[in-house]
Motif scaffolding. Structure first.
Motif, PDB file in Angstrom:
ATOM      1  N   LEU A   6      49.231  10.616  25.246  1.00 40.69           N
ATOM      2  CA  LEU A   6      49.637   9.818  24.225  1.00 40.69           C
ATOM      3  C   LEU A   6      48.639   8.853  23.601  1.00 40.69           C
ATOM      4  O   LEU A   6      49.120   8.266  22.527  1.00 40.69           O
ATOM      5  CB  LEU A   6      51.041   9.087  24.587  1.00 40.69           C
ATOM      6  N   GLN A   7      47.552   8.748  24.114  1.00 38.11           N
ATOM      7  CA  GLN A   7      46.656   7.545  23.688  1.00 38.11           C
ATOM      8  C   GLN A   7      46.017   8.213  22.319  1.00 38.11           C
ATOM      9  O   GLN A   7      45.680   7.148  21.569  1.00 38.11           O
ATOM     10  CB  GLN A   7      45.629   7.304  24.632  1.00 38.11           C
ATOM     11  N   SER A   8      45.950   9.104  22.024  1.00 39.77           N
ATOM     12  CA  SER A   8      45.491   9.804  20.594  1.00 39.77           C
ATOM     13  C   SER A   8      46.390   9.550  19.407  1.00 39.77           C
ATOM     14  O   SER A   8      46.098   9.442  18.235  1.00 39.77           O
ATOM     15  CB  SER A   8      45.045  11.369  20.619  1.00 39.77           C
ATOM     16  N   VAL A   9      47.801   8.961  20.023  1.00 43.45           N
ATOM     17  CA  VAL A   9      48.603   8.735  18.849  1.00 43.45           C
ATOM     18  C   VAL A   9      48.172   7.434  17.843  1.00 43.45           C
ATOM     19  O   VAL A   9      48.520   7.398  16.713  1.00 43.45           O
ATOM     20  CB  VAL A   9      50.187   8.549  19.196  1.00 43.45           C
ATOM     21  N   PRO A  60      38.376  14.368  25.711  1.00 44.19           N
ATOM     22  CA  PRO A  60      39.399  14.502  26.986  1.00 44.19           C
ATOM     23  C   PRO A  60      40.598  13.507  27.198  1.00 44.19           C
ATOM     24  O   PRO A  60      40.259  12.232  27.100  1.00 44.19           O
ATOM     25  CB  PRO A  60      38.134  14.586  28.017  1.00 44.19           C
ATOM     26  N   PRO A  61      41.770  13.962  27.271  1.00 47.41           N
ATOM     27  CA  PRO A  61      42.845  13.394  27.422  1.00 47.41           C
ATOM     28  C   PRO A  61      43.009  12.413  28.911  1.00 47.41           C
ATOM     29  O   PRO A  61      43.898  12.648  29.567  1.00 47.41           O
ATOM     30  CB  PRO A  61      43.899  14.218  27.184  1.00 47.41           C
ATOM     31  N   VAL A  78      40.789  12.090   8.541  1.00 48.27           N
ATOM     32  CA  VAL A  78      41.188  13.429   8.941  1.00 48.27           C
ATOM     33  C   VAL A  78      40.091  13.601  10.097  1.00 48.27           C
ATOM     34  O   VAL A  78      40.544  13.979  11.285  1.00 48.27           O
ATOM     35  CB  VAL A  78      40.958  14.452   8.065  1.00 48.27           C
ATOM     36  N   LEU A  79      38.716  13.266   9.908  1.00 47.81           N
ATOM     37  CA  LEU A  79      37.841  13.542  10.881  1.00 47.81           C
ATOM     38  C   LEU A  79      38.024  12.507  12.101  1.00 47.81           C
ATOM     39  O   LEU A  79      37.785  12.870  13.147  1.00 47.81           O
ATOM     40  CB  LEU A  79      36.389  13.269  10.186  1.00 47.81           C
ATOM     41  N   LEU A  80      38.373  11.063  11.892  1.00 47.77           N
ATOM     42  CA  LEU A  80      38.768  10.520  12.818  1.00 47.77           C
ATOM     43  C   LEU A  80      39.820  10.747  13.790  1.00 47.77           C
ATOM     44  O   LEU A  80      39.481  10.792  15.254  1.00 47.77           O
ATOM     45  CB  LEU A  80      38.934   9.042  12.465  1.00 47.77           C
ATOM     46  N   VAL A  81      40.763  11.373  13.329  1.00 51.66           N
ATOM     47  CA  VAL A  81      41.956  12.064  13.970  1.00 51.66           C
ATOM     48  C   VAL A  81      41.099  13.106  14.746  1.00 51.66           C
ATOM     49  O   VAL A  81      41.670  13.243  16.021  1.00 51.66           O
ATOM     50  CB  VAL A  81      42.876  12.473  13.266  1.00 51.66           C
ATOM     51  N   LEU A  82      40.779  14.074  14.207  1.00 53.88           N
ATOM     52  CA  LEU A  82      40.195  15.382  14.842  1.00 53.88           C
ATOM     53  C   LEU A  82      39.197  14.822  15.918  1.00 53.88           C
ATOM     54  O   LEU A  82      39.244  15.352  17.033  1.00 53.88           O
ATOM     55  CB  LEU A  82      39.194  15.914  14.130  1.00 53.88           C
ATOM     56  N   GLY A  83      38.275  13.791  15.937  1.00 59.90           N
ATOM     57  CA  GLY A  83      37.455  13.252  16.980  1.00 59.90           C
ATOM     58  C   GLY A  83      38.245  12.842  18.170  1.00 59.90           C
ATOM     59  O   GLY A  83      37.941  12.888  19.287  1.00 59.90           O
ATOM     60  N   ALA A  84      39.333  11.977  17.823  1.00 58.03           N
ATOM     61  CA  ALA A  84      40.356  11.499  18.724  1.00 58.03           C
ATOM     62  C   ALA A  84      41.019  12.459  19.703  1.00 58.03           C
ATOM     63  O   ALA A  84      41.018  12.622  20.900  1.00 58.03           O
ATOM     64  CB  ALA A  84      41.199  10.535  18.345  1.00 58.03           C
ATOM     65  N   LEU A  85      41.439  13.914  18.901  1.00 52.42           N
ATOM     66  CA  LEU A  85      42.162  14.644  19.598  1.00 52.42           C
ATOM     67  C   LEU A  85      40.968  15.496  20.349  1.00 52.42           C
ATOM     68  O   LEU A  85      41.573  16.102  21.414  1.00 52.42           O
ATOM     69  CB  LEU A  85      43.044  15.527  18.559  1.00 52.42           C
ATOM     70  N   SER A  86      39.908  15.551  20.072  1.00 48.51           N
ATOM     71  CA  SER A  86      38.791  16.474  20.788  1.00 48.51           C
ATOM     72  C   SER A  86      38.280  15.610  22.009  1.00 48.51           C
ATOM     73  O   SER A  86      37.986  16.679  22.914  1.00 48.51           O
ATOM     74  CB  SER A  86      37.573  16.670  19.760  1.00 48.51           C
TER      75      SER A  86
END
Length: 212
Positions: A180-183, A28-29, A18-26
């Protein structure tokens, strides 16, 4: 030796995912250096959240890897263990990535860097070698573990499939649109959550047998 540690390890694995996904979403895109510098200056809270998330994800994933060992069939445990050790190099190295994000923030907010200077820093051989080693270890260990899980059929097929998809996306992820890179991180998070749930189910199912 008992296996009372397994639920805690599985919980750490799920938390790390969960934290890894949160970091990726946080993060800048964008992959443009100039926009990244602007994000550090104007999205400080998001940058700090990403840094903290990656560091805590490193801790959670590293402590959660032993839960995966529970799922390996006996005949594949040696190969699986090698994969876990390689993967651990990558998960521990994620904390180093978090440290680099902190350092970059400090430098960007203290020194007036141009995008060209940041590009020059990113081409430093030692920096590229260190980050490359972390990335390669992470994906190689993940690949070995996914193949062992798939061959041993110790988890639903979609679980190792998510890990294999994450590895397959790695070389082409930068070609995707920035939003889309955070997918890729989400795919990994889903796969790790599936492993954590399956390991806990397997452990819970073995408890009555252990009391006989």
């Amino acid at each position: 030796m008992g296996a009372g540690w397994l639920p805690w390890s599985a919980a750490s694995l799920a938390s790390g995912a969960v934290l890894l996904v949160l970091g990726a979403l946080s993060m800048p895109p964008t992959t443009e250096v100039g926009q990244v510098i602007d994000a550090v200056a104007h999205q400080d809270a998001a940058w700090l959240m990403a840094t903290a998330s990656f560091f805590l994800a490193s801790v959670g994933l590293t402590m959660g890897l032993p839960a995966i060992l529970w799922l390996f069939p006996r005949r594949h445990q040696v190969v699986g263990l090698v994969g876990l050790w390689i993967w651990a190099v990558g998960t521990i190295g994620t904390a180093g990535v978090a440290s680099l994000l902190v350092l970059f923030r400090a430098v960007a907010r203290t020194v007036d860097l141009t995008p060209e200077q940041v590009e020059a820093l990113s081409r430093d051989p030692l920096l590229r070698l260190g980050l490359g080693a972390v990335v390669v270890a992470f994906h190689l260990g993940e690949l070995v573990v996914a193949l062992v899980l798939l061959r041993g059929r110790a988890a639903p097929v979609w679980v190792p499939a998510m890990l294999l998809l994450h590895v397959a996306l790695a070389p082409v992820n930068h070609l995707l649109p920035a939003n889309l890179q955070s997918v890729q991180a989400i795919v990994l998070g889903v796969g790790l959550m599936g492993i954590a749930v399956r390991a806990t189910e397997s452990w819970a199912g073995s408890r009555p047998l252990a009391r006989l």
